[in-house]
Design a protein around this motif. Structure first.
Motif, PDB file in Angstrom:
ATOM      1  N   THR A   1       7.397  13.651   9.483  1.00 16.34           N
ATOM      2  CA  THR A   1       8.206  12.189   9.387  1.00 16.34           C
ATOM      3  C   THR A   1       7.284  11.468   8.266  1.00 16.34           C
ATOM      4  OG1 THR A   1       6.771  11.186  11.046  1.00 16.34           O
ATOM      5  CG2 THR A   1       8.957  12.065  11.718  1.00 16.34           C
ATOM      6  N   PHE A   2       8.016  10.595   7.396  1.00 18.30           N
ATOM      7  CA  PHE A   2       7.327   9.788   6.513  1.00 18.30           C
ATOM      8  C   PHE A   2       7.481   8.442   7.005  1.00 18.30           C
ATOM      9  CE2 PHE A   2       8.331  13.754   4.379  1.00 18.30           C
ATOM     10  CZ  PHE A   2       7.226  13.686   3.268  1.00 18.30           C
ATOM     11  N   PRO A   3       6.463   7.495   6.553  1.00 16.79           N
ATOM     12  CA  PRO A   3       6.625   6.022   6.785  1.00 16.79           C
ATOM     13  C   PRO A   3       7.840   5.357   6.087  1.00 16.79           C
ATOM     14  CG  PRO A   3       5.018   6.453   5.134  1.00 16.79           C
ATOM     15  CD  PRO A   3       5.273   7.745   5.369  1.00 16.79           C
ATOM     16  N   HIS A   4       8.274   4.365   6.833  1.00 17.98           N
ATOM     17  CA  HIS A   4       9.531   3.828   6.449  1.00 17.98           C
ATOM     18  C   HIS A   4       9.191   2.804   5.524  1.00 17.98           C
ATOM     19  CE1 HIS A   4      13.496   1.934   6.736  1.00 17.98           C
ATOM     20  NE2 HIS A   4      12.877   0.819   6.857  1.00 17.98           N
ATOM     21  N   GLY A   5       9.923   2.906   4.212  1.00 18.40           N
ATOM     22  CA  GLY A   5       9.570   1.854   3.359  1.00 18.40           C
ATOM     23  C   GLY A   5       8.380   1.948   2.558  1.00 18.40           C
ATOM     24  N   MET A   6       8.336   0.884   1.579  1.00 16.39           N
ATOM     25  CA  MET A   6       7.003   0.919   0.643  1.00 16.39           C
ATOM     26  C   MET A   6       6.143   0.450   1.602  1.00 16.39           C
ATOM     27  SD  MET A   6       5.696   1.381  -2.062  1.00 16.39           S
ATOM     28  CE  MET A   6       6.852   1.370  -3.555  1.00 16.39           C
ATOM     29  N   ALA A   7       6.162  -0.629   2.586  1.00 17.70           N
ATOM     30  CA  ALA A   7       5.291  -1.037   3.256  1.00 17.70           C
ATOM     31  C   ALA A   7       4.516  -0.086   4.039  1.00 17.70           C
ATOM     32  CB  ALA A   7       5.691  -1.948   4.138  1.00 17.70           C
ATOM     33  N   GLY A   8       5.400   0.942   4.622  1.00 17.49           N
ATOM     34  CA  GLY A   8       4.891   2.053   5.551  1.00 17.49           C
ATOM     35  C   GLY A   8       3.942   3.117   4.479  1.00 17.49           C
ATOM     36  N   ALA A   9       4.494   3.416   3.323  1.00 21.29           N
ATOM     37  CA  ALA A   9       4.046   4.146   2.524  1.00 21.29           C
ATOM     38  C   ALA A   9       2.592   3.667   2.100  1.00 21.29           C
ATOM     39  CB  ALA A   9       4.838   4.396   1.222  1.00 21.29           C
ATOM     40  N   LEU A  10       2.608   2.221   1.602  1.00 18.12           N
ATOM     41  CA  LEU A  10       1.221   1.823   1.474  1.00 18.12           C
ATOM     42  C   LEU A  10       0.251   1.609   2.272  1.00 18.12           C
ATOM     43  CD1 LEU A  10       2.511  -1.283  -0.915  1.00 18.12           C
ATOM     44  CD2 LEU A  10       1.280   0.651  -1.625  1.00 18.12           C
ATOM     45  N   SER A  11       0.723   1.523   3.618  1.00 15.44           N
ATOM     46  CA  SER A  11      -0.345   1.490   4.733  1.00 15.44           C
ATOM     47  C   SER A  11      -0.911   3.069   5.065  1.00 15.44           C
ATOM     48  CB  SER A  11       0.618   1.278   6.213  1.00 15.44           C
ATOM     49  OG  SER A  11       0.982  -0.351   6.013  1.00 15.44           O
ATOM     50  N   ALA A  12       0.099   4.274   4.891  1.00 15.34           N
ATOM     51  CA  ALA A  12      -0.349   5.362   5.277  1.00 15.34           C
ATOM     52  C   ALA A  12      -1.243   5.801   4.120  1.00 15.34           C
ATOM     53  CB  ALA A  12       0.955   6.434   5.140  1.00 15.34           C
ATOM     54  N   LEU A  13      -1.249   5.305   2.812  1.00 18.69           N
ATOM     55  CA  LEU A  13      -2.031   5.707   1.615  1.00 18.69           C
ATOM     56  C   LEU A  13      -3.208   4.531   1.502  1.00 18.69           C
ATOM     57  CD1 LEU A  13       0.431   6.696  -0.849  1.00 18.69           C
ATOM     58  CD2 LEU A  13      -0.835   8.220   0.490  1.00 18.69           C
ATOM     59  N   ASN A  14      -3.354   3.772   2.348  1.00 20.34           N
ATOM     60  CA  ASN A  14      -4.495   2.679   2.383  1.00 20.34           C
ATOM     61  C   ASN A  14      -5.699   3.495   2.078  1.00 20.34           C
ATOM     62  OD1 ASN A  14      -5.760   0.171   2.294  1.00 20.34           O
ATOM     63  ND2 ASN A  14      -6.000   0.446   4.430  1.00 20.34           N
ATOM     64  N   GLY A  15      -6.623   3.067   1.101  1.00 26.01           N
ATOM     65  CA  GLY A  15      -7.885   3.780   1.052  1.00 26.01           C
ATOM     66  C   GLY A  15      -7.936   4.992   0.203  1.00 26.01           C
TER      67      GLY A  15
ATOM     68  N   ILE B   1      -5.518   5.360  -2.674  1.00 27.39           N
ATOM     69  CA  ILE B   1      -5.212   4.997  -3.895  1.00 27.39           C
ATOM     70  C   ILE B   1      -5.821   3.983  -4.170  1.00 27.39           C
ATOM     71  CG2 ILE B   1      -2.644   5.903  -3.567  1.00 27.39           C
ATOM     72  CD1 ILE B   1      -1.769   3.419  -3.162  1.00 27.39           C
ATOM     73  N   SER B   2      -5.840   3.610  -5.642  1.00 26.61           N
ATOM     74  CA  SER B   2      -6.715   2.548  -5.977  1.00 26.61           C
ATOM     75  C   SER B   2      -6.081   1.101  -5.664  1.00 26.61           C
ATOM     76  CB  SER B   2      -6.841   2.624  -7.402  1.00 26.61           C
ATOM     77  OG  SER B   2      -5.580   2.109  -8.164  1.00 26.61           O
ATOM     78  N   PRO B   3      -7.187   0.209  -5.228  1.00 28.03           N
ATOM     79  CA  PRO B   3      -6.534  -1.191  -4.884  1.00 28.03           C
ATOM     80  C   PRO B   3      -5.741  -1.817  -6.226  1.00 28.03           C
ATOM     81  CG  PRO B   3      -8.877  -0.870  -4.563  1.00 28.03           C
ATOM     82  CD  PRO B   3      -8.582   0.224  -5.330  1.00 28.03           C
ATOM     83  N   GLN B   4      -5.834  -1.477  -7.367  1.00 27.77           N
ATOM     84  CA  GLN B   4      -4.983  -1.967  -8.323  1.00 27.77           C
ATOM     85  C   GLN B   4      -3.641  -1.414  -8.389  1.00 27.77           C
ATOM     86  OE1 GLN B   4      -7.980  -0.597  -8.743  1.00 27.77           O
ATOM     87  NE2 GLN B   4      -9.398  -2.104  -9.806  1.00 27.77           N
ATOM     88  N   THR B   5      -3.485  -0.262  -7.928  1.00 22.48           N
ATOM     89  CA  THR B   5      -2.313   0.576  -7.937  1.00 22.48           C
ATOM     90  C   THR B   5      -1.427   0.085  -6.586  1.00 22.48           C
ATOM     91  OG1 THR B   5      -2.902   2.720  -9.012  1.00 22.48           O
ATOM     92  CG2 THR B   5      -1.252   2.727  -7.542  1.00 22.48           C
ATOM     93  N   ALA B   6      -2.100  -0.335  -5.808  1.00 21.70           N
ATOM     94  CA  ALA B   6      -1.760  -0.586  -4.172  1.00 21.70           C
ATOM     95  C   ALA B   6      -1.105  -2.084  -4.801  1.00 21.70           C
ATOM     96  CB  ALA B   6      -2.529  -0.749  -3.106  1.00 21.70           C
ATOM     97  N   ALA B   7      -1.929  -2.953  -5.244  1.00 13.68           N
ATOM     98  CA  ALA B   7      -1.602  -4.478  -5.481  1.00 13.68           C
ATOM     99  C   ALA B   7      -0.342  -4.460  -6.253  1.00 13.68           C
ATOM    100  CB  ALA B   7      -2.614  -5.055  -6.123  1.00 13.68           C
ATOM    101  N   ARG B   8      -0.314  -3.391  -7.439  1.00 14.50           N
ATOM    102  CA  ARG B   8       0.789  -3.587  -8.267  1.00 14.50           C
ATOM    103  C   ARG B   8       2.158  -3.066  -7.665  1.00 14.50           C
ATOM    104  NH1 ARG B   8       3.280   0.383 -10.878  1.00 14.50           N
ATOM    105  NH2 ARG B   8       1.300   2.101 -10.394  1.00 14.50           N
ATOM    106  N   LEU B   9       2.002  -2.240  -6.826  1.00 14.54           N
ATOM    107  CA  LEU B   9       3.059  -1.550  -6.138  1.00 14.54           C
ATOM    108  C   LEU B   9       3.723  -2.571  -5.170  1.00 14.54           C
ATOM    109  CD1 LEU B   9       2.373   2.212  -5.178  1.00 14.54           C
ATOM    110  CD2 LEU B   9       3.928   1.402  -6.845  1.00 14.54           C
ATOM    111  N   ARG B  10       2.800  -3.448  -4.660  1.00 12.48           N
ATOM    112  CA  ARG B  10       3.409  -4.703  -3.605  1.00 12.48           C
ATOM    113  C   ARG B  10       4.049  -5.564  -4.417  1.00 12.48           C
ATOM    114  NH1 ARG B  10      -1.859  -3.415  -0.835  1.00 12.48           N
ATOM    115  NH2 ARG B  10      -0.990  -2.754   1.330  1.00 12.48           N
ATOM    116  N   ARG B  11       3.401  -5.974  -5.563  1.00 13.91           N
ATOM    117  CA  ARG B  11       3.970  -6.976  -6.250  1.00 13.91           C
ATOM    118  C   ARG B  11       5.312  -6.609  -7.018  1.00 13.91           C
ATOM    119  NH1 ARG B  11      -0.925  -7.706  -8.731  1.00 13.91           N
ATOM    120  NH2 ARG B  11      -0.602  -6.057 -10.685  1.00 13.91           N
ATOM    121  N   GLU B  12       5.646  -5.287  -7.137  1.00 14.37           N
ATOM    122  CA  GLU B  12       6.875  -4.699  -7.658  1.00 14.37           C
ATOM    123  C   GLU B  12       8.100  -4.748  -6.655  1.00 14.37           C
ATOM    124  OE1 GLU B  12       5.936  -1.086  -9.701  1.00 14.37           O
ATOM    125  OE2 GLU B  12       4.996  -2.110 -11.593  1.00 14.37           O
ATOM    126  N   ALA B  13       7.500  -4.212  -5.383  1.00 19.59           N
ATOM    127  CA  ALA B  13       8.435  -4.204  -4.289  1.00 19.59           C
ATOM    128  C   ALA B  13       8.677  -5.154  -3.575  1.00 19.59           C
ATOM    129  CB  ALA B  13       8.025  -3.136  -3.448  1.00 19.59           C
TER     130      ALA B  13
END
Length: 359
Positions: free
Chosen positions: A88-102, A104-116
């Motif tokens: 199973t995969f996390p639901h939506g961008m929020a779930g994906a970012l939570s699963a990949l927390n730590g 992926i780089s903080p800069q990439t995570a912040a950019r994806l949050r802003r874009e989504a």
């Protein structure tokens, strides 16, 4: 399916599969949840999105009775779906970012949050409660008294008291009074305030350095010669006395060993230092104005080791200043590494002592 599972206690006869075909997926979900709750299972319904929680509750409220044949068929179908599920995969961008927390780089995570347009937080009050008090002070100073009072009420008592002590007296008095007026604040209002505060904590500009300027300058001066360190600190005193004082607090050199190192930590602190380096550092210290530091170290180790080191120091004779300072720096670096690893803890002086030492 594990035999201890509530689902495994009902045999799934294939002939009864048609009993579940009359039901919608919402009805089946309500049956499964009701069955698991009856069996004492911990079903994390609160983790579902609000709309799904509402739909599930409404569906359960509209149902009255399910016969055993239908229950067995629904459970059998659900168990089959679970067994067939591979990943199973996390639901939506929020779930994906939570699963990949730590990961992926903080800069990439912040950019994806802003874009989504994804929030960085789940329960906003968890973010607020876990925040550094230094980050909360400017927020509470800028917010209205009513909002600040709610925030103060949601913090742990000790953290709330610490935060209150960092606020000017008149603002602190108004806040204390306002806390007493929060009895009629609705849960919705508290949630909205939490979201607003968590958004402010999340909406901070990205910085290039993990450590602050005080820590970076302190680390540089720790490894500098005493002459350069004194010259830099004198210059900082002239430019910004407050900043210079904070830098002095961040500095730990050989002279600070008796002040900042617990006597019981001395054996552990010198354990990893090469003995030749330690002898050179102690010999240089005894020959100069740091003899009290050398004595502090020698007096707080085993008597046999201290006697052995004293003999080597006597045999060594005069140490060149540069070699002595390099040896002292190596000893101090070893102590700082142990402190950073949490194996020893520095003694913290109060501010009055530090100001007197700086003068």
């Amino acid at each position: 399916m594990a035999q201890s599972s509530p689902l495994a206690r009902i045999a799934p006869p294939p002939a009864q599969a048609s009993a579940a075909s009359r039901l919608t997926r919402k009805q089946k979900a309500a049956i499964i949840v009701r069955f698991l709750l009856n069996e004492g299972a911990d079903v994390p319904i609160a983790e579902l999105p609000d709309d799904l929680q509402g739909t599930l509750t409404t569906q359960m409220g509209s149902m009255r009775y399910v016969d055993r044949e239908t229950l067995i068929a629904v459970v059998a179908e659900f168990a089959t779906e679970l067994e067939a599920m591979g990943l199973t995969f996390p639901h939506g961008m929020a779930g994906a970012l939570s699963a990949l927390n730590g990961r992926i780089s903080p800069q990439t995570a912040a950019r994806l949050r802003r874009e989504a347009g994804v929030r960085q937080f789940g329960d906003p009050w968890e973010q607020v409660r876990a925040a550094d008090l230094d980050d909360l002070v400017p927020i509470i100073a800028a917010e209205s008294t009513e909002v600040a009072a709610v925030m103060l009420s949601k913090l742990d008592v000790t953290r709330a008291a610490d935060l209150l002590s960092r606020i000017p007296g008149d603002k602190a008095r108004r806040l204390t009074f306002a806390v007493g007026q929060t009895g009629n604040v609705t849960p919705d209002a508290v949630d909205r305030i939490g979201l607003s505060l968590a958004a402010q904590l999340a909406d901070r500009p990205e910085v290039a350095f993990d450590d602050g300027p005080v820590e970076r300058i302190g680390a540089i001066l720790n490894s500098s010669t005493s002459a350069l360190r004194d010259a830099v600190l004198s210059g900082l005193d002239e430019e910004d006395e407050g900043f210079a004082l904070r830098v002095r607090k961040a500095i730990f050199t050989f002279i600070h060993v008796p002040e900042r190192l617990k006597p019981t930590d001395v054996p552990n602190a010198i354990r990893g230092v090469d003995q030749a380096v330690l002898v050179t550092a102690l010999a240089a210290a005894q020959a100069g104005d740091l003899a009290h530091v050398a004595e502090f170290i020698l007096e707080n180790m085993s008597k046999r080791m201290a006697e052995s080191l004293r003999e080597e120091i006597a045999e060594m004779g005069r140490v060149r200043p540069k070699e002595g300072e390099e040896a002292m720096t190596q000893v101090v670096n070893g102590i700082r590494q142990l402190a950073a690893a949490g194996e020893i803890t520095f003694v913290q002086k109060d501010e009055d002592q530090e100001e007197a030492a700086a003068q």
